[in-house]
Design a protein around this motif. Structure first.
Motif, short mmCIF file in Angstrom:
data_model
loop_
_atom_site.label_atom_id
_atom_site.label_comp_id
_atom_site.label_asym_id
_atom_site.label_seq_id
_atom_site.Cartn_x
_atom_site.Cartn_y
_atom_site.Cartn_z
N GLY A 69 0.90 -1.12 -0.01
CA GLY A 69 0.13 0.01 0.11
C GLY A 69 0.77 1.14 0.11
N ASP A 70 2.18 1.36 0.33
CA ASP A 70 3.03 2.50 0.10
C ASP A 70 2.95 3.07 -1.19
OD1 ASP A 70 3.71 2.37 2.88
OD2 ASP A 70 5.69 1.75 2.75
N VAL A 71 3.02 4.01 -1.34
CA VAL A 71 3.12 4.99 -2.49
C VAL A 71 4.99 5.07 -2.71
CG1 VAL A 71 2.72 6.95 -4.11
CG2 VAL A 71 1.12 5.88 -2.50
N LEU A 72 5.27 4.69 -3.91
CA LEU A 72 6.68 4.53 -4.32
C LEU A 72 6.80 5.35 -5.59
CD1 LEU A 72 8.38 1.08 -3.55
CD2 LEU A 72 7.93 3.07 -1.98
N GLU A 73 7.69 6.39 -5.80
CA GLU A 73 7.76 7.06 -7.07
C GLU A 73 9.25 7.58 -7.32
OE1 GLU A 73 5.78 11.12 -6.95
OE2 GLU A 73 5.89 11.24 -4.85
N CYS A 74 9.46 7.77 -8.47
CA CYS A 74 10.78 8.13 -8.99
C CYS A 74 10.86 9.61 -8.63
CB CYS A 74 11.09 7.83 -10.29
SG CYS A 74 12.89 8.56 -11.02
N THR A 75 11.60 10.59 -8.03
CA THR A 75 11.42 12.05 -7.72
C THR A 75 12.45 12.54 -8.53
OG1 THR A 75 12.72 11.69 -5.65
CG2 THR A 75 10.16 11.68 -5.76
N GLY A 76 13.51 11.73 -9.21
CA GLY A 76 14.55 12.65 -9.90
C GLY A 76 15.68 11.53 -10.50
N ILE A 77 16.22 12.15 -11.55
CA ILE A 77 17.53 11.08 -12.11
C ILE A 77 18.32 12.11 -12.30
CG2 ILE A 77 17.83 9.83 -14.14
CD1 ILE A 77 14.91 9.70 -14.65
N HIS A 78 19.72 11.47 -12.06
CA HIS A 78 21.01 12.36 -12.37
C HIS A 78 21.95 11.07 -12.68
CE1 HIS A 78 22.08 11.08 -8.25
NE2 HIS A 78 23.23 11.18 -8.62
N THR A 79 23.11 11.59 -13.68
CA THR A 79 24.11 10.94 -13.96
C THR A 79 25.18 11.03 -13.06
OG1 THR A 79 24.79 12.47 -15.32
CG2 THR A 79 23.64 10.97 -16.54
N GLU A 80 26.03 10.05 -12.90
CA GLU A 80 27.07 10.03 -12.25
C GLU A 80 28.36 9.28 -12.67
OE1 GLU A 80 27.79 8.18 -7.62
OE2 GLU A 80 26.21 9.81 -7.77
N GLU A 81 29.42 10.13 -12.62
CA GLU A 81 30.74 9.58 -13.18
C GLU A 81 31.19 8.44 -12.17
OE1 GLU A 81 31.99 9.94 -16.09
OE2 GLU A 81 30.28 11.22 -16.50
N GLY A 82 31.87 7.58 -12.66
CA GLY A 82 32.34 6.34 -11.91
C GLY A 82 31.26 5.40 -11.78
N THR A 83 31.56 4.61 -10.48
CA THR A 83 30.67 3.69 -10.21
C THR A 83 29.70 3.61 -8.95
OG1 THR A 83 32.24 2.11 -9.49
CG2 THR A 83 31.87 1.83 -11.84
N ARG A 84 28.60 3.23 -9.17
CA ARG A 84 27.78 3.56 -7.85
C ARG A 84 26.76 2.24 -7.75
NH1 ARG A 84 25.28 6.90 -4.28
NH2 ARG A 84 26.20 8.71 -5.08
N LYS A 85 26.56 1.52 -6.52
CA LYS A 85 25.80 0.24 -6.51
C LYS A 85 24.52 0.49 -6.67
CE LYS A 85 29.18 -2.95 -6.21
NZ LYS A 85 29.32 -3.79 -7.57
N CYS A 86 23.64 0.03 -7.10
CA CYS A 86 22.24 0.26 -6.96
C CYS A 86 21.71 -0.43 -5.50
CB CYS A 86 21.52 -1.00 -7.94
SG CYS A 86 19.66 -0.77 -7.75
N GLN A 87 20.92 0.64 -4.64
CA GLN A 87 20.53 0.23 -3.49
C GLN A 87 19.40 -0.88 -3.39
OE1 GLN A 87 20.01 4.35 -1.95
NE2 GLN A 87 21.97 3.95 -0.66
N LEU A 88 18.98 -1.18 -4.69
CA LEU A 88 17.82 -1.89 -4.64
C LEU A 88 18.22 -3.45 -4.88
CD1 LEU A 88 14.72 -2.04 -4.15
CD2 LEU A 88 14.44 -1.69 -6.63
N CYS A 89 19.25 -3.75 -5.83
CA CYS A 89 19.56 -5.05 -6.21
C CYS A 89 20.87 -5.24 -5.73
CB CYS A 89 19.51 -5.30 -7.71
SG CYS A 89 20.71 -4.43 -8.54
N GLN A 90 21.80 -4.34 -5.15
CA GLN A 90 23.17 -4.17 -4.74
C GLN A 90 24.18 -4.88 -5.57
OE1 GLN A 90 23.24 -2.97 -1.50
NE2 GLN A 90 21.01 -2.61 -1.52
N GLU A 91 23.65 -4.92 -6.85
CA GLU A 91 24.83 -5.56 -7.76
C GLU A 91 25.18 -4.55 -8.79
OE1 GLU A 91 22.84 -8.44 -11.04
OE2 GLU A 91 23.96 -9.56 -9.66
N ALA A 92 24.33 -4.03 -9.56
CA ALA A 92 24.79 -3.35 -10.92
C ALA A 92 25.43 -1.92 -10.47
CB ALA A 92 23.43 -3.22 -11.69
#
Length: 75
Positions: free
Chosen positions: A19-42
């Protein structure tokens, strides 16, 4: 090791309740690498901000996971 979908389910189980409402509130690009906080992989370049309006928490997730989380929430 947990599979991709299992990692998404595990993260969402602590991030959101049915029942929680989840939404994408923004997008940005980032140089280098960052792990996805949802799948912990990519390593992600396009960082999507997945916001839970009930808790005020935000996860930074990749382009695939910003789409795939909806399938898990619908289960």
């Amino acid at each position: 090791m947990t599979d991709y979908w299992g990692r998404i389910r595990n993260t969402l189980s602590t991030f959101a309740q049915p029942g929680d409402v989840l939404e994408c509130t923004g997008i940005h690009t980032e140089e280098g690498t960052r792990k996805c906080q949802l799948c912990q992989e990519a390593d992600i370049h396009w960082v999507h901000h997945l916001y839970n309006s009930r808790t005020g928490q935000t996860l930074q997730v990749g382009s695939d996971c910003i789409i795939n989380y909806k399938q898990v929430m619908a289960e």
